[in-house]
Scaffold this motif. Structure first.
Motif: not given
Length: 123
Positions: A90-95, A98-101
């Protein structure tokens, strides 16, 4: 009695009170548990320094997870290495970076800050 400010967003100057932090963290923690975060789960948090980062970190801890903050200013290569090393689902991000990585990593769910603020009425 005046409410105590625990953080001020340096970009907007808007303060986050202790009560607001508690309320937002409780809602976000419930959302994380609904999404399957359990005790001991690593949760990546890739957000800029500010109230959302504080709320997300508190929420992960309250849900029993292990908060794994990742600096937003990392270049794509280092960002991907941190994400892979975490083995988090799980990752919390809007960036977008970060989603690409996270593509091709163990991350199976990306939760946005807006999703954490939802009361679940629409879910």
């Amino acid at each position: 009695m005046e409410e105590r400010i625990v953080m001020v967003d340096w970009g907007t100057g808007v303060g986050l009170t202790e009560e607001q932090l508690d309320e937002r963290s409780a809602t976000a923690s419930a959302q994380l548990r609904r999404r399957g975060v359990r005790a001991g789960d690593s949760v990546l948090i890739c957000l800029p320094v500010g109230p959302d980062l504080l709320v997300a970190t508190d929420a992960v801890i309250a849900a029993g997870g292990v908060a794994w903050p990742v600096p937003v200013e990392l270049d794509p290569w280092h960002l991907r290495r941190r994400i892979l090393a975490s083995r988090a689902r799980v990752m919390i991000s809007d960036l977008p970076q970060a989603m690409d990585a996270a593509d091709g990593s163990h991350v199976r769910m990306v939760v946005s800050v807006a999703d954490l603020g939802s009361d679940g009425a629409g879910s």
